[in-house]
Design a protein around this motif. Structure first.
Motif, mmCIF file in Angstrom:
data_model
loop_
_atom_site.group_PDB
_atom_site.id
_atom_site.type_symbol
_atom_site.label_atom_id
_atom_site.label_comp_id
_atom_site.label_asym_id
_atom_site.label_seq_id
_atom_site.Cartn_x
_atom_site.Cartn_y
_atom_site.Cartn_z
ATOM 1 N N GLU A 101 0.827 -1.198 0.000
ATOM 2 C CA GLU A 101 0.000 0.000 0.000
ATOM 3 C C GLU A 101 0.864 1.251 0.000
ATOM 4 O O GLU A 101 1.892 1.303 0.656
ATOM 5 C CB GLU A 101 -0.955 -0.005 1.196
ATOM 6 C CG GLU A 101 -0.317 -0.309 2.524
ATOM 7 C CD GLU A 101 -1.316 -0.594 3.630
ATOM 8 O OE1 GLU A 101 -2.453 -0.995 3.332
ATOM 9 O OE2 GLU A 101 -0.940 -0.394 4.790
ATOM 10 N N GLY A 102 0.412 2.222 -0.778
ATOM 11 C CA GLY A 102 1.121 3.492 -0.850
ATOM 12 C C GLY A 102 1.130 4.053 -2.255
ATOM 13 O O GLY A 102 0.466 3.546 -3.158
ATOM 14 N N HIS A 103 1.905 5.103 -2.425
ATOM 15 C CA HIS A 103 2.006 5.774 -3.717
ATOM 16 C C HIS A 103 3.145 5.185 -4.539
ATOM 17 O O HIS A 103 4.109 4.652 -3.990
ATOM 18 C CB HIS A 103 2.240 7.277 -3.515
ATOM 19 C CG HIS A 103 1.025 7.978 -3.011
ATOM 20 N ND1 HIS A 103 0.731 8.073 -1.665
ATOM 21 C CD2 HIS A 103 0.021 8.596 -3.667
ATOM 22 C CE1 HIS A 103 -0.396 8.735 -1.519
ATOM 23 N NE2 HIS A 103 -0.855 9.060 -2.712
ATOM 24 N N LEU A 104 3.018 5.333 -5.839
ATOM 25 C CA LEU A 104 4.045 4.887 -6.766
ATOM 26 C C LEU A 104 4.601 6.091 -7.504
ATOM 27 O O LEU A 104 3.865 7.041 -7.788
ATOM 28 C CB LEU A 104 3.466 3.888 -7.764
ATOM 29 C CG LEU A 104 3.000 2.571 -7.157
ATOM 30 C CD1 LEU A 104 2.117 1.816 -8.131
ATOM 31 C CD2 LEU A 104 4.187 1.729 -6.779
ATOM 32 N N ARG A 164 -7.174 2.173 -8.391
ATOM 33 C CA ARG A 164 -6.464 3.106 -7.515
ATOM 34 C C ARG A 164 -7.403 3.678 -6.466
ATOM 35 O O ARG A 164 -8.607 3.770 -6.669
ATOM 36 C CB ARG A 164 -5.844 4.228 -8.339
ATOM 37 C CG ARG A 164 -4.768 3.708 -9.279
ATOM 38 C CD ARG A 164 -4.121 4.851 -10.047
ATOM 39 N NE ARG A 164 -3.116 4.343 -10.953
ATOM 40 C CZ ARG A 164 -1.848 4.178 -10.660
ATOM 41 N NH1 ARG A 164 -1.413 4.473 -9.458
ATOM 42 N NH2 ARG A 164 -0.995 3.722 -11.543
ATOM 43 N N GLU A 165 -6.815 4.086 -5.352
ATOM 44 C CA GLU A 165 -7.558 4.740 -4.280
ATOM 45 C C GLU A 165 -7.862 6.180 -4.711
ATOM 46 O O GLU A 165 -7.243 6.696 -5.654
ATOM 47 C CB GLU A 165 -6.724 4.735 -2.995
ATOM 48 C CG GLU A 165 -6.367 3.347 -2.490
ATOM 49 C CD GLU A 165 -7.583 2.567 -2.036
ATOM 50 O OE1 GLU A 165 -8.436 3.136 -1.322
ATOM 51 O OE2 GLU A 165 -7.687 1.387 -2.412
ATOM 52 N N ASP A 167 -6.884 8.931 -3.558
ATOM 53 C CA ASP A 167 -5.691 9.785 -3.517
ATOM 54 C C ASP A 167 -4.602 9.302 -4.491
ATOM 55 O O ASP A 167 -3.461 9.723 -4.407
ATOM 56 C CB ASP A 167 -5.132 9.870 -2.102
ATOM 57 C CG ASP A 167 -4.630 8.525 -1.582
ATOM 58 O OD1 ASP A 167 -4.840 7.491 -2.251
ATOM 59 O OD2 ASP A 167 -4.022 8.515 -0.503
ATOM 60 N N ASN A 168 -4.961 8.410 -5.418
ATOM 61 C CA ASN A 168 -4.085 7.864 -6.469
ATOM 62 C C ASN A 168 -3.064 6.863 -5.929
ATOM 63 O O ASN A 168 -2.147 6.476 -6.627
ATOM 64 C CB ASN A 168 -3.379 8.976 -7.256
ATOM 65 C CG ASN A 168 -3.011 8.506 -8.647
ATOM 66 O OD1 ASN A 168 -3.672 7.652 -9.230
ATOM 67 N ND2 ASN A 168 -1.932 9.045 -9.195
ATOM 68 N N SER A 169 -3.206 6.449 -4.683
ATOM 69 C CA SER A 169 -2.332 5.403 -4.156
ATOM 70 C C SER A 169 -2.891 4.043 -4.570
ATOM 71 O O SER A 169 -3.990 3.949 -5.118
ATOM 72 C CB SER A 169 -2.239 5.502 -2.630
ATOM 73 O OG SER A 169 -3.494 5.246 -2.042
ATOM 74 N N ARG A 224 -3.498 -0.168 -3.345
ATOM 75 C CA ARG A 224 -3.574 -1.154 -2.269
ATOM 76 C C ARG A 224 -3.729 -2.512 -2.948
ATOM 77 O O ARG A 224 -4.731 -2.768 -3.604
ATOM 78 C CB ARG A 224 -4.743 -0.873 -1.345
ATOM 79 C CG ARG A 224 -4.826 -1.878 -0.198
ATOM 80 C CD ARG A 224 -5.828 -1.476 0.839
ATOM 81 N NE ARG A 224 -5.332 -0.267 1.481
ATOM 82 C CZ ARG A 224 -6.113 0.623 2.067
ATOM 83 N NH1 ARG A 224 -7.400 0.443 2.099
ATOM 84 N NH2 ARG A 224 -5.603 1.698 2.637
ATOM 85 N N GLU A 269 9.035 7.538 -3.171
ATOM 86 C CA GLU A 269 8.266 6.772 -2.203
ATOM 87 C C GLU A 269 7.749 5.524 -2.890
ATOM 88 O O GLU A 269 7.237 5.584 -4.003
ATOM 89 C CB GLU A 269 7.097 7.632 -1.713
ATOM 90 C CG GLU A 269 6.241 6.994 -0.667
ATOM 91 C CD GLU A 269 5.090 7.896 -0.257
ATOM 92 O OE1 GLU A 269 4.115 7.351 0.282
ATOM 93 O OE2 GLU A 269 5.164 9.115 -0.480
ATOM 94 N N PRO A 328 5.564 1.603 -2.210
ATOM 95 C CA PRO A 328 4.576 1.015 -1.302
ATOM 96 C C PRO A 328 5.200 0.256 -0.128
ATOM 97 O O PRO A 328 6.233 -0.391 -0.283
ATOM 98 C CB PRO A 328 3.798 0.040 -2.198
ATOM 99 C CG PRO A 328 4.061 0.487 -3.583
ATOM 100 C CD PRO A 328 5.411 1.123 -3.584
#
Length: 194
Positions: free
Chosen positions: A96-99, A134-135, A137-139, A141, A183, A185
């Protein structure tokens, strides 16, 4: 005379054995000469370039991989989760997180030789940027598990050690100036099969 011959033989065995062991370790460890780390992820940005160190060149030659040039992309490998525990095929993980910005990216679960895990199913142990949800916020999971999961599911199978390979194509992070402040995930272990 025999004592001197035995000492010489022991010294040679230690030197040759120690040298071979250190080379084996340098070629098999994911963190080492020329590597950069971002959280649980490791990359070798000089791979495929004239600036690559001898260990990186030896790794490419040993594995027989076609290395991406600096302008083509960059591959990151994770062998541990965010808690520092080795990745295993028996466990379920959340990525999980941004790419970082990239024209295209792929993510796959790999075995010790960094080949895609054979799942025995028609669904491969791989995802790519055009097929993930995508979530807001564009992240992203993604759930990596041998059991079906809602949303983005990366199928794994088997038992033993596992790696995640995340490759970015046509991305500014492949340049030396793009590596600072990126950053990737987090890899969170959700549970394991008994």
């Amino acid at each position: 005379m025999l004592k001197r011959a035995m000492l010489t033989l022991i010294a040679l065995v230690i030197a040759i054995g120690g040298g071979a062991a250190s080379v084996w370790y340098a070629l098999h460890v994911q963190k080492g000469a020329g590597a950069i780390g971002v959280g649980s992820w490791t990359a070798f940005p000089d791979i495929g370039t004239p600036q690559a160190d001898p260990y990186t060149n030896a790794r490419v030659a040993r594995e027989g991989v076609l290395a991406l040039g600096r302008a083509e992309g960059l591959a990151f490998v994770a062998e541990h989760d965010s808690g520092g525990r080795p990745l295993t095929k028996e466990c379920t993980y959340r990525l999980e997180g941004h790419l970082p910005i990239a024209r295209f990216w792929t993510l796959y679960a790999a075995d010790r030789s960094l080949d895609v895990i054979k799942t025995g199913k028609s669904r491969p142990a791989a995802l790519q940027s055009y097929q993930v949800v995508r979530e807001p916020d564009n992240s992203v999971r993604i759930t990596a598990s041998r059991h079906p999961a809602p949303g983005n599911w990366l199928l794994t199978a088997g038992s033993g050690a596992m790696y995640f390979v995340l490759t970015f194509y046509d991305t500014p992070i492949a340049s030396s100036t793009g590596l600072s402040g990126i950053e990737l995930p987090r890899i969170v272990r959700s549970g394991c099969d008994a």
